[in-house]
Write an enzyme that holds these catalytic residues in place. Structure first.
Site, PDB file in Angstrom:
ATOM      1  N   HIS A   1      -0.319 -13.376  -1.634  1.00 42.54           N
ATOM      2  CA  HIS A   1      -1.517 -13.941  -1.004  1.00 42.54           C
ATOM      3  C   HIS A   1      -1.290 -15.378  -0.543  1.00 42.54           C
ATOM      4  O   HIS A   1      -2.223 -16.038  -0.118  1.00 42.54           O
ATOM      5  CB  HIS A   1      -2.711 -13.844  -1.958  1.00 42.54           C
ATOM      6  CG  HIS A   1      -3.251 -12.444  -2.070  1.00 42.54           C
ATOM      7  ND1 HIS A   1      -4.281 -12.081  -2.897  1.00 42.54           N
ATOM      8  CD2 HIS A   1      -2.880 -11.299  -1.424  1.00 42.54           C
ATOM      9  CE1 HIS A   1      -4.535 -10.783  -2.763  1.00 42.54           C
ATOM     10  NE2 HIS A   1      -3.689 -10.283  -1.889  1.00 42.54           N
ATOM     11  N   THR A   2      -0.062 -15.849  -0.612  1.00 40.56           N
ATOM     12  CA  THR A   2       0.295 -17.097   0.064  1.00 40.56           C
ATOM     13  C   THR A   2       0.223 -16.905   1.577  1.00 40.56           C
ATOM     14  O   THR A   2       0.157 -17.870   2.333  1.00 40.56           O
ATOM     15  CB  THR A   2       1.714 -17.569  -0.333  1.00 40.56           C
ATOM     16  OG1 THR A   2       1.991 -18.795   0.342  1.00 40.56           O
ATOM     17  CG2 THR A   2       2.787 -16.565   0.060  1.00 40.56           C
TER      18      THR A   2
ATOM     19  N   HIS B   1       0.818  -1.212   0.000  1.00 42.03           N
ATOM     20  CA  HIS B   1       0.000   0.000   0.000  1.00 42.03           C
ATOM     21  C   HIS B   1       0.852   1.262   0.000  1.00 42.03           C
ATOM     22  O   HIS B   1       0.520   2.228  -0.662  1.00 42.03           O
ATOM     23  CB  HIS B   1      -0.938   0.008   1.211  1.00 42.03           C
ATOM     24  CG  HIS B   1      -2.116  -0.886   1.016  1.00 42.03           C
ATOM     25  ND1 HIS B   1      -3.253  -0.799   1.761  1.00 42.03           N
ATOM     26  CD2 HIS B   1      -2.318  -1.886   0.141  1.00 42.03           C
ATOM     27  CE1 HIS B   1      -4.123  -1.709   1.347  1.00 42.03           C
ATOM     28  NE2 HIS B   1      -3.572  -2.383   0.374  1.00 42.03           N
ATOM     29  N   ASP B   2       1.937   1.253   0.718  1.00 39.29           N
ATOM     30  CA  ASP B   2       2.756   2.461   0.793  1.00 39.29           C
ATOM     31  C   ASP B   2       3.518   2.716  -0.485  1.00 39.29           C
ATOM     32  O   ASP B   2       3.893   3.842  -0.769  1.00 39.29           O
ATOM     33  CB  ASP B   2       3.733   2.377   1.965  1.00 39.29           C
ATOM     34  CG  ASP B   2       3.028   2.709   3.267  1.00 39.29           C
ATOM     35  OD1 ASP B   2       1.807   2.967   3.206  1.00 39.29           O
ATOM     36  OD2 ASP B   2       3.675   2.717   4.312  1.00 39.29           O
TER      37      ASP B   2
ATOM     38  N   PRO C   1      -5.144  -1.649  -6.804  1.00 37.55           N
ATOM     39  CA  PRO C   1      -6.004  -2.632  -7.453  1.00 37.55           C
ATOM     40  C   PRO C   1      -7.037  -3.153  -6.462  1.00 37.55           C
ATOM     41  O   PRO C   1      -6.771  -3.204  -5.263  1.00 37.55           O
ATOM     42  CB  PRO C   1      -5.038  -3.741  -7.862  1.00 37.55           C
ATOM     43  CG  PRO C   1      -3.830  -3.549  -7.021  1.00 37.55           C
ATOM     44  CD  PRO C   1      -3.764  -2.100  -6.662  1.00 37.55           C
TER      45      PRO C   1
ATOM     46  N   ASP D   1      -5.011 -18.769   1.084  1.00 41.84           N
ATOM     47  CA  ASP D   1      -4.663 -20.079   0.520  1.00 41.84           C
ATOM     48  C   ASP D   1      -4.729 -21.092   1.667  1.00 41.84           C
ATOM     49  O   ASP D   1      -4.936 -20.696   2.816  1.00 41.84           O
ATOM     50  CB  ASP D   1      -3.299 -20.032  -0.203  1.00 41.84           C
ATOM     51  CG  ASP D   1      -2.102 -20.237   0.719  1.00 41.84           C
ATOM     52  OD1 ASP D   1      -2.268 -20.247   1.952  1.00 41.84           O
ATOM     53  OD2 ASP D   1      -0.982 -20.372   0.203  1.00 41.84           O
TER      54      ASP D   1
ATOM     55  N   ASP E   1       4.561 -20.580   0.513  1.00 44.36           N
ATOM     56  CA  ASP E   1       4.711 -21.699  -0.415  1.00 44.36           C
ATOM     57  C   ASP E   1       3.965 -21.407  -1.730  1.00 44.36           C
ATOM     58  O   ASP E   1       3.607 -20.258  -1.982  1.00 44.36           O
ATOM     59  CB  ASP E   1       4.194 -22.982   0.243  1.00 44.36           C
ATOM     60  CG  ASP E   1       2.758 -22.812   0.745  1.00 44.36           C
ATOM     61  OD1 ASP E   1       2.088 -21.830   0.334  1.00 44.36           O
ATOM     62  OD2 ASP E   1       2.307 -23.648   1.541  1.00 44.36           O
TER      63      ASP E   1
ATOM     64  N   VAL F   1      10.474  -9.977   5.992  1.00 39.56           N
ATOM     65  CA  VAL F   1      10.091 -10.665   7.228  1.00 39.56           C
ATOM     66  C   VAL F   1      10.278 -12.175   7.036  1.00 39.56           C
ATOM     67  O   VAL F   1       9.802 -12.766   6.060  1.00 39.56           O
ATOM     68  CB  VAL F   1       8.677 -10.385   7.722  1.00 39.56           C
ATOM     69  CG1 VAL F   1       8.544 -10.824   9.123  1.00 39.56           C
ATOM     70  CG2 VAL F   1       8.291  -8.951   7.479  1.00 39.56           C
TER      71      VAL F   1
END
Ligand SMILES: *[C@@H]1O[C@H](CO)[C@@H](O)[C@H](O)[C@H]1NC(C)=O
Ligand SMILES: *[C@@H]1O[C@H](CO)[C@@H](O)[C@H](O)[C@H]1NC(C)=O
Length: 255
Positions: A131-132, A68-69, A101, A176, A183, A72
């Site tokens: 989105h994993t 977003h801007d 988006p 997921d 993964d 880890v």
């Protein structure tokens, strides 16, 4: 919110040093803090690790914050993060909403949205692989589970059980099947029409990105390598460095 706190804290730690720094380099560098604040990275690493240990969703939240801007380590890829991005002295809710988006987009809109930021289709697919990690709220996938046809019926039924037609807007479902592991289960899910968001499944729906989704689904190394590359690319969008911008004392507002 806690992620904001971490970033604010880290920003605060380095603020006094930055304020007196004569640095005015025009590009980001992984070595940015070496001289201006050598303790910054170990400190940030310690605080972030503690936060992720306490709440595993934090990894996803931080990834989302970075995304977003600019627009880890939970196992998974590592890369040399380009440092020195300053905070903006202005903010526009409309611009943010227009530029980001949305989970309801189809492939052409997603491609366009990324293209406007200088990112290509490979970046789109690799970064969507973020989105994993993490979960999404019911209101972002209700229409997909109730109305889309490119969805595995059994999967749709499962998701509808925690995301009813009315109410439960903020109920969470994992993006997921392994939301705390970096993964390729996300891509495998897409191949099986089990993408949670409309915008996820759009990447594997008979369009130009099908091939890449398929490739990543059986090649974690390729996904990781491309993800790292695209994260660096994303970190270089619209950078403010040197005397431009500022380091906010409170991430939510201009100093
Ligand atoms: C399904 O689609 C119809 C027609 O676009 C819409 O009115 C309805 O709200 C949608 N259902 C959900 C659950 O979003
Ligand atoms: C809901 O889903 C239907 C079927 O995929 C689609 O035609 C419609 O545009 C969607 N509505 C929203 C608001 O995304």
């Amino acid at each position: 919110m806690v992620s904001r706190t971490i970033f604010c804290l880290s920003a605060f730690l380095v603020l006094s040093v930055l304020a007196t720094s004569a640095s005015s380099s025009k590009i980001l560098s992984p070595y940015y803090y070496n001289h201006v604040c050598p303790k910054a990275l170990p400190t940030i690493k310690r605080v972030v690790e503690a936060a992720v240990y306490k709440e595993r969703r934090m990894g996803a939240s931080l990834l989302r914050l970075h995304f977003h801007d600019c627009f880890v380590n939970l196992g998974g890829p590592t890369w040399a993060v380009q440092l020195g991005r300053k905070d903006s002295t202005t903010a526009s809710r409309d611009k943010a909403n227009n530029d980001l988006p949305s989970p309801f987009m189809d492939l052409p809109a997603l491609i366009n949205s990324f293209k406007r930021q200088g990112l290509n289709e490979r970046d789109l697919v690799a970064l969507s692989g973020g989105h994993t990690l993490g979960s999404a709220q019911c209101f972002t996938f209700r229409n997909r589970t109730h109305n889309d046809t490119n969805i595995d019926p059994k999967f749709a039924k499962q998701r509808k059980s925690t995301c009813p037609l009315v109410g439960g807007d903020s109920n969470l479902a994992p993006l997921d099947p392994t939301p705390a592991r970096f993964d390729v289960a996300y891509f495998n899910g897409l191949v099986k029409k089990r993408g949670l968001l409309h915008s996820d499944q759009a990447l594997f729906n008979g369009g130009s990105t099908d091939g890449l989704v398929k490739a990543y689904s059986s090649n974690a190394k390729a996904f990781w390598a491309d993800f790292a590359k695209s994260m660096v690319k994303m970190g270089n969008i619209n950078i403010l460095t040197g005397k431009q911008g500022q380091v906010r004392l409170n991430c939510r507002k201009v100093n």
